[in-house]
Design a protein around this motif. Structure first.
Motif, PDB file in Angstrom:
ATOM      1  N   ASP A 177       5.887  16.444  -0.192  1.00 28.11           N
ATOM      2  CA  ASP A 177       5.609  17.645  -0.210  1.00 28.11           C
ATOM      3  C   ASP A 177       4.985  18.530  -1.417  1.00 28.11           C
ATOM      4  O   ASP A 177       5.199  19.698  -1.791  1.00 28.11           O
ATOM      5  N   ALA A 178       4.906  17.636  -2.577  1.00 25.98           N
ATOM      6  CA  ALA A 178       4.676  18.113  -3.838  1.00 25.98           C
ATOM      7  C   ALA A 178       3.388  17.037  -4.311  1.00 25.98           C
ATOM      8  O   ALA A 178       3.012  16.209  -3.687  1.00 25.98           O
ATOM      9  N   TYR A 179       2.868  17.531  -5.520  1.00 27.28           N
ATOM     10  CA  TYR A 179       1.915  16.663  -6.104  1.00 27.28           C
ATOM     11  C   TYR A 179       2.064  15.042  -6.118  1.00 27.28           C
ATOM     12  O   TYR A 179       3.566  14.833  -6.253  1.00 27.28           O
ATOM     13  N   THR A 180       1.230  14.208  -6.377  1.00 30.53           N
ATOM     14  CA  THR A 180       1.465  13.034  -6.223  1.00 30.53           C
ATOM     15  C   THR A 180       1.704  12.085  -7.481  1.00 30.53           C
ATOM     16  O   THR A 180       1.803  11.001  -7.312  1.00 30.53           O
ATOM     17  N   LEU A 181       1.881  12.598  -8.602  1.00 31.85           N
ATOM     18  CA  LEU A 181       2.203  11.922  -9.931  1.00 31.85           C
ATOM     19  C   LEU A 181       3.310  11.067  -9.760  1.00 31.85           C
ATOM     20  O   LEU A 181       3.252   9.691  -9.955  1.00 31.85           O
ATOM     21  N   PRO A 182       4.440  11.497  -9.184  1.00 32.14           N
ATOM     22  CA  PRO A 182       5.420  10.638  -9.249  1.00 32.14           C
ATOM     23  C   PRO A 182       5.350   9.250  -8.103  1.00 32.14           C
ATOM     24  O   PRO A 182       5.788   8.311  -8.440  1.00 32.14           O
ATOM     25  N   PHE A 183       4.545   9.575  -7.268  1.00 31.70           N
ATOM     26  CA  PHE A 183       3.982   8.362  -6.443  1.00 31.70           C
ATOM     27  C   PHE A 183       3.466   7.211  -7.112  1.00 31.70           C
ATOM     28  O   PHE A 183       3.679   6.214  -6.919  1.00 31.70           O
ATOM     29  N   ARG A 184       2.632   7.704  -7.895  1.00 35.04           N
ATOM     30  CA  ARG A 184       1.621   6.952  -8.725  1.00 35.04           C
ATOM     31  C   ARG A 184       2.653   6.125  -9.478  1.00 35.04           C
ATOM     32  O   ARG A 184       2.410   4.860  -9.774  1.00 35.04           O
ATOM     33  N   ARG A 185       3.568   6.642 -10.351  1.00 36.07           N
ATOM     34  CA  ARG A 185       4.482   5.815 -11.174  1.00 36.07           C
ATOM     35  C   ARG A 185       5.199   4.929 -10.367  1.00 36.07           C
ATOM     36  O   ARG A 185       5.528   3.706 -10.638  1.00 36.07           O
ATOM     37  N   GLN A 186       5.759   5.360  -9.105  1.00 30.93           N
ATOM     38  CA  GLN A 186       6.477   4.332  -8.493  1.00 30.93           C
ATOM     39  C   GLN A 186       5.624   3.378  -7.755  1.00 30.93           C
ATOM     40  O   GLN A 186       6.034   2.099  -7.633  1.00 30.93           O
ATOM     41  N   GLN A 187       4.516   3.487  -7.387  1.00 29.66           N
ATOM     42  CA  GLN A 187       3.539   2.452  -6.851  1.00 29.66           C
ATOM     43  C   GLN A 187       3.295   1.463  -8.302  1.00 29.66           C
ATOM     44  O   GLN A 187       3.311   0.214  -7.940  1.00 29.66           O
ATOM     45  N   ASP A 188       2.884   1.885  -9.142  1.00 25.88           N
ATOM     46  CA  ASP A 188       2.628   0.794 -10.301  1.00 25.88           C
ATOM     47  C   ASP A 188       3.918  -0.031 -10.687  1.00 25.88           C
ATOM     48  O   ASP A 188       3.881  -1.190 -10.996  1.00 25.88           O
ATOM     49  N   GLN A 189       5.040   0.639 -10.815  1.00 25.38           N
ATOM     50  CA  GLN A 189       6.298   0.002 -10.914  1.00 25.38           C
ATOM     51  C   GLN A 189       6.614  -1.047  -9.826  1.00 25.38           C
ATOM     52  O   GLN A 189       7.130  -2.162 -10.148  1.00 25.38           O
ATOM     53  N   PHE A 190       6.166  -0.638  -8.422  1.00 22.67           N
ATOM     54  CA  PHE A 190       6.214  -1.825  -7.430  1.00 22.67           C
ATOM     55  C   PHE A 190       5.629  -2.896  -7.794  1.00 22.67           C
ATOM     56  O   PHE A 190       6.046  -4.095  -7.433  1.00 22.67           O
ATOM     57  N   LEU A 191       4.487  -2.872  -8.083  1.00 17.25           N
ATOM     58  CA  LEU A 191       3.577  -4.113  -8.289  1.00 17.25           C
ATOM     59  C   LEU A 191       3.912  -4.678  -9.534  1.00 17.25           C
ATOM     60  O   LEU A 191       4.073  -5.963  -9.518  1.00 17.25           O
TER      61      LEU A 191
END
Length: 463
Positions: A395-409
């Motif tokens: 429900d919010a802007y996606t910057l936190p998702f990007r950080r989580q994705q990069d950390q996951f990889l």
């Protein structure tokens, strides 16, 4: 328990292991046949990583029910979360457009832009109009226009007394609006009119490239496609009749389709993606064909366009990986790799800027205001290529998702080890060279420009 699910990944694994024979040796080409996913009981290490990823999102108040995940190695599914449910995929949609484009056209497909005159050349002045006929080249940018102007001046053309005629909607800087394109050509042809963006484009050309000063003295006229959109007060006005005389001057050969797709995906260019999808029959047709080529149910790919703009473009995580598998197989037949059409972290800019993935990850990003998607392949020491899809919603802007994705990889590589870039994720085709004079073919009759200084086309071997 072992179940067999159509996804196209078994063919990917067989190909990577060197077990697929040439297409001429099989009755049904295996590059086109759907493969199988071996869905085992699950991989404990992979499931732990996925659960930790979802738990971290839970801790930020982001519901795991709005997330879709798929992890796969070769034909084996490692882990997933709501993996067969289609979700808003944003620009991951461009992988479907990429796959269908590669199946429809040869990767070396090129578009031609033709430049001609309507009158003679007298003392350096073209006594007539200059006509630019578009052929669908979507990568006509400032550099391309400057290069054409340089060659026109080498033919002896210093000025055009008549009009600039745009036929069949040539592109310039991802625009087809006649006013924007016409003014852009006039400005780029004459260095005395250059703006800072044109100056920067010139700076990326080969050292020693002359600065053209080709003046167009007339107006902008439009012929063929696009005339219906012109208003009465527009600077560009339609021509009701085509010129009675055409004197061919140049043919500008576009970069190949493989370069168009690379630019589209590195910069997530919506204009290119939507234009390709329209030529392919529209979003729904791209979705239908992409599902068939990827070997997944049509219900797992729902598209309204080729770019991913809009929440209505929906792809399941499993289908996202299967699309990459299909692209991989399609390119392998031409000696190319996924890295020839997708951005590689540590090598490409665009959507890779300000990310922190493992070096060599080959991916496609996707972003809407409340959607962040990342799909691709990351090389590991112990598991080889790990294929993944992370389709995140909130429900919010996606910057936190990007950080989580990069950390996951990064976590994947920490779990299974780092490794050098494998051949299967190494770029094979040269990076696009904009403003390359080798792609400009001079077809002017020597009688038109007896003092022309340009040589034959192409002056050297094309890559």
């Amino acid at each position: 328990m072992l179940s067999l699910l159509s996804s196209g990944a078994l063919a990917l694994w067989l190909d990577a292991m060197g077990l697929i024979p040439p297409e001429s040796q099989v009755s049904i080409p295996l590059f086109d046949a759907p493969g199988l996913v071996l869905e085992m009981d699950g991989d404990e290490e992979a499931e732990f990583l996925v659960d930790r990823y979802l738990t971290d999102l839970d801790g930020q108040g982001i519901s795991r029910q709005r997330q879709g995940i798929w992890l796969q190695v070769g034909p084996e599914k490692l882990a997933g979360h709501q993996g067969t449910i289609p979700r808003s995929a944003a620009s991951v949609t461009k992988t479907a457009t990429t796959l269908v484009a590669l199946q429809t056209w040869d990767w070396q497909r090129r578009w031609l832009t033709e430049i001609s005159a309507t009158g003679p050349l007298v003392d350096g002045v073209l006594q007539g109009d200059l006509l630019i006929r578009g052929g669908g080249d979507m990568l006509w940018v400032w550099s391309e226009a400057i290069a054409v102007a340089v060659v026109l001046q080498e033919l002896g053309i210093e000025a055009v007394a008549g009009d600039l005629i745009l036929e069949d909607q040539p592109w310039l800087n991802f625009e087809q609006d006649a006013n924007e394109v016409g003014e852009g050509f006039i400005d780029s042809f004459d260095a005395r009119r250059w703006t800072p963006p044109i100056e920067r484009a010139y700076g990326r050309l080969a050292a020693g490239t002359p600065k053209p000063q080709l003046e167009i003295r007339g107006d902008i006229r439009v012929l063929g496609e696009g005339t219906e959109d012109i208003s009465e007060d527009s600077p560009a006005q339609p021509l009701t009749e085509p010129p009675s005389r055409r004197i061919p001057l140049l043919r500008q050969h576009s970069l190949p389709l493989i370069s168009v797709l690379k630019v589209m995906n590195v910069y997530s260019n919506n204009v290119i993606a939507d234009a390709l999808a329209e030529e392919l029959g529209g979003g729904a047709e791209v979705a239908r064909r992409a599902a068939r080529l990827a070997g997944v149910p049509e219900a797992e790919i729902e598209l309204v366009n080729g770019s991913g703009l809009g929440q209505e473009n929906r792809i399941s995580p499993r289908a996202a990986v299967a699309l990459l598998s299909g692209i991989h197989r399609r390119l392998a037949g031409g000696g190319l790799t996924l890295a020839d059409v997708l951005p590689v972290f540590g090598q490409d800019g665009g959507t890779m800027d300000e990310r922190a993935m493992p070096k060599g990850a080959t991916v496609k990003t996707g972003t809407l205001w409340n959607v962040s998607a990342l799909v691709g392949a990351v090389p590991t020491r112990d598991r080889g290529l790990v294929w993944f899809a992370l389709l995140n919603g909130g429900d919010a802007y996606t910057l936190p998702f990007r950080r989580q994705q990069d950390q996951f990889l990064r976590d994947l590589q920490a779990q299974w080890g780092t490794v050098g870039q494998p051949r299967s994720l190494t770029t094979s085709y040269p990076s696009p060279r904009f403003g390359d004079r080798d792609r400009i073919e001079v077809i002017a009759d020597p009688a038109f420009a007896p003092n022309q200084s340009v040589g034959p086309y192409p002056p050297k071997e094309q890559p």
